[in-house]
Design a protein around this motif. Structure first.
Motif, mmCIF file in Angstrom:
data_model
loop_
_atom_site.group_PDB
_atom_site.id
_atom_site.type_symbol
_atom_site.label_atom_id
_atom_site.label_comp_id
_atom_site.label_asym_id
_atom_site.label_seq_id
_atom_site.Cartn_x
_atom_site.Cartn_y
_atom_site.Cartn_z
ATOM 1 N N UNK A 326 45.423 17.485 -11.355
ATOM 2 C CA UNK A 326 46.865 17.294 -11.343
ATOM 3 C C UNK A 326 47.599 18.512 -10.838
ATOM 4 N N UNK A 327 46.987 19.238 -9.910
ATOM 5 C CA UNK A 327 47.569 20.504 -9.438
ATOM 6 C C UNK A 327 48.883 20.253 -8.723
ATOM 7 N N UNK A 328 49.829 21.124 -9.014
ATOM 8 C CA UNK A 328 51.124 21.046 -8.346
ATOM 9 C C UNK A 328 51.545 22.446 -7.934
ATOM 10 N N UNK A 329 52.369 23.095 -8.744
ATOM 11 C CA UNK A 329 52.824 24.445 -8.383
ATOM 12 C C UNK A 329 51.686 25.448 -8.427
ATOM 13 N N UNK A 330 50.721 25.258 -9.345
ATOM 14 C CA UNK A 330 49.654 26.241 -9.478
ATOM 15 C C UNK A 330 48.760 26.301 -8.246
ATOM 16 N N UNK A 331 48.708 25.222 -7.454
ATOM 17 C CA UNK A 331 47.873 25.250 -6.258
ATOM 18 C C UNK A 331 48.474 26.102 -5.156
ATOM 19 N N UNK A 332 49.791 26.330 -5.197
ATOM 20 C CA UNK A 332 50.440 27.150 -4.179
ATOM 21 C C UNK A 332 50.762 28.547 -4.680
ATOM 22 N N UNK A 333 50.182 28.933 -5.805
ATOM 23 C CA UNK A 333 50.357 30.301 -6.285
ATOM 24 C C UNK A 333 49.904 31.295 -5.228
ATOM 25 N N UNK A 358 49.697 15.901 -5.315
ATOM 26 C CA UNK A 358 50.779 16.839 -5.015
ATOM 27 C C UNK A 358 50.265 18.262 -4.832
ATOM 28 N N UNK A 359 48.972 18.426 -4.621
ATOM 29 C CA UNK A 359 48.398 19.769 -4.551
ATOM 30 C C UNK A 359 48.783 20.530 -3.288
ATOM 31 N N UNK A 360 49.297 19.841 -2.268
ATOM 32 C CA UNK A 360 49.716 20.525 -1.039
ATOM 33 C C UNK A 360 51.205 20.335 -0.768
ATOM 34 N N UNK A 361 51.978 20.070 -1.811
ATOM 35 C CA UNK A 361 53.414 19.883 -1.638
ATOM 36 C C UNK A 361 54.059 21.179 -1.157
ATOM 37 N N UNK A 388 35.159 38.397 -1.826
ATOM 38 C CA UNK A 388 33.743 38.030 -1.885
ATOM 39 C C UNK A 388 33.405 37.286 -3.167
ATOM 40 N N UNK A 389 34.352 37.184 -4.108
ATOM 41 C CA UNK A 389 34.081 36.526 -5.383
ATOM 42 C C UNK A 389 35.000 35.336 -5.644
ATOM 43 N N UNK A 390 35.776 34.902 -4.664
ATOM 44 C CA UNK A 390 36.707 33.806 -4.900
ATOM 45 C C UNK A 390 36.770 32.883 -3.695
ATOM 46 N N UNK A 391 36.663 31.601 -3.980
ATOM 47 C CA UNK A 391 36.807 30.553 -2.978
ATOM 48 C C UNK A 391 37.708 29.467 -3.571
ATOM 49 N N UNK A 392 38.601 28.930 -2.752
ATOM 50 C CA UNK A 392 39.550 27.925 -3.217
ATOM 51 C C UNK A 392 39.463 26.708 -2.302
ATOM 52 N N UNK A 393 39.323 25.538 -2.918
ATOM 53 C CA UNK A 393 39.325 24.269 -2.189
ATOM 54 C C UNK A 393 40.437 23.391 -2.749
ATOM 55 N N UNK A 394 41.113 22.667 -1.880
ATOM 56 C CA UNK A 394 42.223 21.808 -2.277
ATOM 57 C C UNK A 394 41.963 20.399 -1.772
ATOM 58 N N UNK A 395 42.071 19.416 -2.685
ATOM 59 C CA UNK A 395 41.861 18.008 -2.358
ATOM 60 C C UNK A 395 43.139 17.247 -2.703
ATOM 61 N N UNK A 396 43.765 16.666 -1.702
ATOM 62 C CA UNK A 396 44.949 15.831 -1.921
ATOM 63 C C UNK A 396 44.452 14.422 -2.238
#
Length: 522
Positions: A326-333, A358-361, A388-396
């Protein structure tokens, strides 16, 4: 710039300050300020065949700069000259602002009525509130069913009385549209006093974000030595032990915690020095200790004796996956905010997976969604070169669609965790979206952390989960106030009486695990 630590003319403290000032940041402070203005000045969540292309941090920064310059150019050309104000309330001559996109306000001149604000964004927000919010005076009849016992609609009669009316009068003490007329505001002033001081604080915080000042509270420290233990008792001890720059102003502390509450809330539960324990009033249950012990075994691995040479090669464990549903604002941090999570667990790699429609709003210009192809069936946006220790993936996409496709299978209680920020599980407007997802989450037997805007919001979510899945859940952490909640309050533009703060409460659960027993032979 290379600085020698053996300089005979400069002390070690000055050298460290110079080295920090010369360190460039991939995500400037201005982007964090703009993100806060964009994401937290609106209504809360419930008011309503190419392979995956990795997005590098440099490319993200370039796209962000281009989009920001384009928006700035359009806004400057569209705004009248009266929108560019100089310093007010100071005894010195007014100086021209360095950025014509925002007015420059002094700390003693942050209070303005929303409709008379020097910021055009806040004036537009005032117009939106007047167009949608209704007067809470009990002389009006109900326009909808009350959501909770504290809802102003509960004081109104279901029939009779005056018809619902939109707010138009701004309280002179808080500056926010709160009543349809001055008479109704004065008649209901006693009940308004309960939140008037909080609304004024919200007013000044919103103007502070647009004041044009420099925000040192948005500068984050790099990683530190592992021997420097982090104290997670509260915000003050955390910021001090993490070596943040001293924040001596309450308003600056509220602005800083509004962003940091997301990664620090996760870390405060999973860390071995977590303030939530199994002791009396520690809120952690026996089942919660079992689940968190498995995660902490992964998050705090022993030293392997590895090194940079061939003899020091060691097998690396898979990254810790945190599914944020249910990511919203936190995905665009700003990504530097999420990097703080890796600094608390220096020997572990993280893979943050944002999932939600709404993860890419408001991020279409920054990261255009890729086409859905056989190689990338769900159109994932991957950022794999942040550190080197962080990867982020976003699925709408909805999680239950990904779960049914087996996209993340298998799940491991040692390497996986779910996080739900203000999901609204029991909210009438959003509970139907979770009807199919919650049973699937319980099947994974993986810990599920949940936060809520208020105590009532959190209790409503728990009651809904219990009614939906019955006895198929184990409570891992009893509900209660989050020690690392946002210290800044927000209002719902559809109802200014609705005051809440980010991640006010936190609790956790998972699918029930049944212990098998061996039957003794006769």
């Amino acid at each position: 710039m290379r600085i020698s630590s053996s300089s005979p003319y400069t002390c070690q403290r000055c050298l460290s300050a110079i080295s920090q000032s010369t360190r460039t940041s991939q995500y400037p402070v201005r982007s964090r300020v703009a993100w806060t203005q964009r994401c937290f000045s609106s209504t809360p969540r419930h008011a309503s065949s190419l392979p995956v292309t990795p997005v590098t941090a440099q490319a993200a920064a370039r796209r962000k700069v281009k989009s920001t310059e384009k928006r700035a150019a359009s806004s400057v050309s569209a705004q009248p000259k009266t929108d560019s104000l100089t310093f007010q309330g100071s005894g010195q001559p007014n100086a021209p602002p360095t950025n014509t996109e925002r007015p420059l306000l002094m700390p003693n001149n942050l209070f303005h009525k929303f409709s008379e604000s020097p910021s055009p964004e806040i004036r537009r927000r005032a117009a939106f509130i007047k167009q949608n919010a209704l007067c809470p005076h009990p002389d009006h009849r109900q326009s909808r069913l009350p959501m909770n016992p504290d809802d102003p609609e509960a004081k109104k009669s279901a029939s009779g009385g005056l018809p619902p009316a939109h707010v138009d009068f701004e309280c002179p003490d808080c500056g926010i549209p709160i009543s349809c007329s001055e008479e109704h505001w004065a008649d209901d002033y006693e009940s308004h006093l309960e939140i008037c001081d909080t609304l004024r604080e919200i007013n000044e915080d919103d103007h502070d974000l647009r004041s044009g000042r420099f925000f040192p509270e948005f500068e984050y420290p790099p990683d530190q030595i592992e021997e420097a233990m982090v104290n997670m008792t509260n915000w003050d001890t955390f910021l001090f032990s993490r070596e943040f720059k001293a924040i001596n102003d309450e308003r600056s502390l509220r602005q800083a915690t509004r962003l940091l509450t997301y990664p620090v809330t996760i870390a405060s539960v999973l860390h071995e020095l977590s303030p939530y324990n199994i002791k009396k009033d520690g809120r952690l249950t026996v089942e919660g200790l079992k689940s968190l012990s498995a995660l902490r075994y992964t998050l705090h691995p022993p030293r392997t004796g590895g090194g940079p040479d061939v003899k020091g090669l060691r097998p690396a464990p898979p990254p810790m996956r945190i599914f944020i549903l249910g990511a919203r604002a936190e995905s665009s941090l700003p990504r530097e905010v999420w990097v703080q999570l890796t600094h608390l667990f220096p020997r572990v790699a993280f893979h943050l997976i944002f999932i939600g429609p709404e993860s890419m709003t408001n991020r279409e210009a920054e990261f255009p969604l890729p086409e859905r192809t056989p190689a990338n069936p769900f159109g994932a946006v991957v950022e794999d070169r942040l550190t080197s220790y962080l990867k982020i993936s976003t699925f709408v996409e909805y999680y239950h669609t990904l779960h049914q496709a087996g996209h993340f299978y298998p799940y491991d209680p040692y390497f996986d965790c779910f996080m739900l920020f203000h999901p609204g599980l029991g909210h009438p407007a959003s509970s139907h979206e979770w009807q199919e997802t919650i049973p699937q989450l319980l099947e994974t037997k993986v810990p599920i952390l949940v936060t809520g805007y208020t105590e009532y919001d959190m209790k409503r979510d728990i009651d809904w989960v219990k009614e939906t899945v019955g006895g198929e859940m184990d409570m891992l952490m009893e509900p209660g106030e989050n020690r690392f909640r946002s210290l800044r309050w927000d209002i719902n533009d559809l109802d200014p009486q609705d005051v809440s703060c980010g991640n006010w409460g936190v609790w956790a659960f998972r699918g029930k695990r049944y212990e098998t027993t061996r039957k003794d032979p006769e």
